[in-house]
Structures are given as structure tokens and as C-alpha cells.
Scaffold this active site. Structure first.
Site, PDB file in Angstrom:
ATOM      1  N   ARG A 243       0.580  -1.547   0.249  1.00 48.78           N
ATOM      2  CA  ARG A 243       0.309   0.021   0.339  1.00 48.78           C
ATOM      3  C   ARG A 243       0.717   1.315   0.025  1.00 48.78           C
ATOM      4  O   ARG A 243       2.113   1.269   0.689  1.00 48.78           O
ATOM      5  CB  ARG A 243      -1.488   0.108   1.117  1.00 48.78           C
ATOM      6  CG  ARG A 243      -2.519  -0.925   1.316  1.00 48.78           C
ATOM      7  CD  ARG A 243      -3.132  -0.292  -0.076  1.00 48.78           C
ATOM      8  NE  ARG A 243      -4.386  -1.431   0.448  1.00 48.78           N
ATOM      9  CZ  ARG A 243      -4.470  -2.669  -1.313  1.00 48.78           C
ATOM     10  NH1 ARG A 243      -3.928  -2.889  -1.647  1.00 48.78           N
ATOM     11  NH2 ARG A 243      -5.455  -2.810  -0.843  1.00 48.78           N
ATOM     12  N   GLU A 272      -3.310   7.160  -4.554  1.00 49.22           N
ATOM     13  CA  GLU A 272      -3.354   6.478  -6.010  1.00 49.22           C
ATOM     14  C   GLU A 272      -4.845   7.050  -6.573  1.00 49.22           C
ATOM     15  O   GLU A 272      -6.287   6.873  -6.195  1.00 49.22           O
ATOM     16  CB  GLU A 272      -3.493   5.254  -6.285  1.00 49.22           C
ATOM     17  CG  GLU A 272      -4.126   4.087  -5.673  1.00 49.22           C
ATOM     18  CD  GLU A 272      -3.248   3.117  -5.276  1.00 49.22           C
ATOM     19  OE1 GLU A 272      -1.623   3.032  -5.421  1.00 49.22           O
ATOM     20  OE2 GLU A 272      -4.148   1.548  -6.334  1.00 49.22           O
ATOM     21  N   HIS A 290      -0.540  -0.288  -9.947  1.00 48.85           N
ATOM     22  CA  HIS A 290      -1.256  -0.895  -8.471  1.00 48.85           C
ATOM     23  C   HIS A 290      -2.168  -2.686  -9.757  1.00 48.85           C
ATOM     24  O   HIS A 290      -2.817  -3.094  -9.726  1.00 48.85           O
ATOM     25  CB  HIS A 290      -2.748  -0.577  -8.277  1.00 48.85           C
ATOM     26  CG  HIS A 290      -3.226  -1.459  -7.201  1.00 48.85           C
ATOM     27  ND1 HIS A 290      -2.973  -0.654  -6.464  1.00 48.85           N
ATOM     28  CD2 HIS A 290      -2.853  -2.303  -6.844  1.00 48.85           C
ATOM     29  CE1 HIS A 290      -3.497  -1.151  -4.795  1.00 48.85           C
ATOM     30  NE2 HIS A 290      -3.738  -2.604  -5.491  1.00 48.85           N
TER      31      HIS A 290
HETATM   32  C1  DGY Z   1      -6.167  -5.681  -2.338  1.00 52.00           C
HETATM   33  O1  DGY Z   1      -6.611  -6.592  -3.636  1.00 52.00           O
HETATM   34  O2  DGY Z   1      -5.561  -5.579  -1.859  1.00 52.00           O
HETATM   35  C2  DGY Z   1      -5.128  -5.879  -3.791  1.00 52.00           C
HETATM   36  O3  DGY Z   1      -4.556  -4.282  -3.356  1.00 52.00           O
HETATM   37  C3  DGY Z   1      -6.275  -5.018  -5.301  1.00 52.00           C
HETATM   38  O4  DGY Z   1      -5.043  -5.607  -6.210  1.00 52.00           O
END
Ligand code: DGY
Length: 325
Positions: A243, A272, A290
């Protein structure tokens, strides 16, 4: 024939997932991705009107206000993601709404992207790509775009859950030694020789590459700040596929400019889809949008896992396997 439960899906999902959802539910689909920002606030509440279940994804913020305004009949919110910081779980639970996520199924895809970010950053793939696309390559030379060999180097993993362990597995295959920090030490059978550090501070000086795999929580926000980046050996590489909030952008950009951090491979960003412009201006960053879980197989599995959880609650009246909290 019994009436199907109403399922409001806030974002468009892979075709196979939407098809399966239609078999068991009266489905209300969200807008197409190019129709504007993801549904949130009043628009999300309006979309969920009359629904028994709500399927959301990152970008659909289920704030305390949204949770309070959801219909009384709504029993479950399933997020199409493992991360759930876009949902106020406490507020949802206070309304008696179960919240679920999709762990496990994205482990390999996300670890693959972490490996890609690590190799991309250490081997200067971003600079090489940019050169090729600009038509500016003048030919092989003995000293052109030399990067750092990962063989024999130390990878430090912050957060040794499923994805951290999958990254460790991949890094061993390219000859790296593994160090890690985790809230709890792994049982010896799961360490496979990895060296445990009981603090991030003791881990960082041992990292030629550090890869982040912990969730964003109030405790981990800004984890990689100037003081902790300074603990890395000069020339270390940082990888973040977890993250964006884990990294203090200004501090990392300063470290990348000074060369204290040689390169960064990033797939996630604070705020983001806005990306700190400092990252784009630097040659020693590899930047992905991402993509951690973005394979057909994984996104389909995530959708099916979300539907499995919805089915438990709405079709069988059972507790879902991935209930949060
Ligand atoms: C999640 O599942 O939390 C991811 O960041 C999306 O790919």
C-alpha cells in the site's frame, strides 16, 4: 420460483464473475470504468437501494456515513480485494452488516509483481524501456545501464504473511538470502532459513533490497520515513506492492535523489491514482499502476471468492469464510 436476492455490484467485474453472479442474484451492475470515478458517497448508497448484498472494490469508499445510509435489508458487503481500508468495518458491523474480503487467491500474482518490481528496479528496466521507446539506443556497450545483481544479496521482507512468504520463495529461487520482520515469528518449519528480526529497525540495516508486504494501518502508515530509510545500507533498493501509505513519499524521493536508495520498484501509491510527480521525474524508479492482482486467473478467482462469501450469507444463511473482524 423463489425470488433471487438483489446484489448491487459497484464496479464492473470480469465477465465470468458477472455471469456467475447473474445465475443466483438479481444483479444491479455498476457503471463502466470509463464512465467516471468509482461510485462512492450518495451515489454508492443509491446504487445499493433495495439490495440484500453489496459487492464493492477498492475505490468504492464505504465510509461510516455510507454504512449508516445503506438499506436496512442489506446483510453483507463483499469487497473484491484483500485490502479493506476503503471500508469502515466497525460502522458496517454496527449496522449488523457482515464484511468480507478475498485473501489467498491473489498471493501468487502479487508476489510475481513484487519480483518484477525488484528485478525491474535492480536491473534498470524503466530506463531501458524508455530508451527503446524513444528510439535512442545506440548499441551494446560494456558499461551501459549496469544494474545490481540480486544473486547472493539480502532481501528484507516487512510483513511475512501469505504474500511475503510467496515473495521469499521467489527470491530464494534467484539466489537471495531472506531476512524478515513480522508481528509474530514464523514457526521454524515455515522460515526456510529466513532470519527473523523483531523490529523493522534491526531488519533494515541487513537489506540490500527491502520489500513491503504489510497492510496499511494507523501503525504502519509512513513506516518507511526518512529515519527508517536512513537505516538501509547506501545503495539499497525499495519495493512496494502493498500500500502506498506505507511510504513517506517526500523521504523516499529525497533518498532516491541522493542515491542513498539506489532505486525503487513501486506498484502502489498514497492517494492513487494520483502519483507524486517526484517519482515520475526520477530515472531510478520503476512505476506500475497497481497491477498486483491483475491477471485474468486471479481477478476471476477474486470475484468467485467474493461470490462464495455472498452465497454463504445470502443463499445459505451461513457465516462466510472470509468475514472480517
Ligand atoms: C487488494 O486486493 O487489496 C489489491 O490491492 C487489489 O489488487
Amino acid at each position: 420460483m423463489a425470488t433471487k436476492p438483489v446484489l448491487a455490484i459497484a464496479r464492473r467485474l470480469p465477465e465470468a464473475v458477472e455471469r456467475r453472479a447473474r445465475q443466483d442474484y438479481a444483479v444491479r451492475l455498476g457503471p463502466d470504468d470509463d464512465a467516471g470515478p468509482p461510485l462512492s458517497g450518495d451515489a454508492l448508497v443509491a446504487h445499493a437501494r433495495g439490495a440484500d448484498g453489496l459487492l464493492v472494490a477498492p475505490g468504492n469508499a464505504v465510509t461510516a456515513e455510507v454504512a449508516a445510509a445503506l438499506p436496512a435489508r442489506l446483510r453483507v458487503i463483499a469487497t473484491f480485494s484483500v485490502g479493506f481500508e476503503h471500508i469502515d468495518v466497525t460502522a458496517a458491523r454496527a449496522r449488523g452488516i457482515t464484511v468480507t474480503n478475498t485473501p489467498d487467491v491473489l498471493t501468487d500474482a502479487t508476489a510475481d509483481i513484487a519480483l518484477l518490481c525488484m528485478l525491474g528496479a535492480t536491473r534498470r528496466a524503466g530506463e531501458g524501456e524508455a530508451l527503446m521507446r524513444a528510439g535512442a539506443w545506440t548499441g551494446w556497450t560494456p558499461t551501459h545501464l549496469m544494474g545490481v545483481q540480486v544473486t547472493g544479496k539480502r532481501l528484507g521482507i516487512v510483513g511475512m504473511g501469505r504474500i511475503g512468504q510467496a515473495m521469499a520463495h521467489r527470491a530464494r529461487a534467484v539466489g537471495m538470502a531472506i531476512h524478515y520482520h513480522n508481528r509474530r515469528r514464523l514457526p521454524p518449519g515455515q522460515e526456510h532459513g529466513a532470519v527473523f528480526h523483531d523490529t523493522v529497525e534491526s531488519l533494515l540495516p541487513c537489506c540490500d533490497v527491502v520489500s513491503l508486504h504489510c497492510p496499511a494501518t494507523p501503525e504502519t502508515t509512513g513506516l518507511m520515513n526518512a529515519a527508517r530509510l536512513a537505516l538501509l545500507p547506501r545503495g539499497a533498493v525499495l519495493v512496494n506492492t502493498a500500500r502506498g501509505a506505507l511510504v513517506d513519499d517526500e523521504a523516499l524521493i529525497a533518498a532516491l535523489k541522493s542515491g542513498h536508495v539506489a532505486a525503487a520498484g513501486l506498484d502502489v501509491y498514497a492517494g492513487e491514482p494520483t502519483v507524486h510527480p517526484g517519482y515520475r521525474a526520477l530515472p531510478n524508479t520503476v512505476l506500475l499502476p497497481h497491477l498486483g492482482s491483475a491477471t485474468v486467473e486471479t481477478r476471476t478467482a477474486m470475484g468467485f471468492r467474493a461470490l462464495d462469501n455472498l452465497d454463504s450469507v445470502l443463499l445459505r444463511g451461513e457465516s462466510p469464510v472470509d468475514a472480517i473482524g
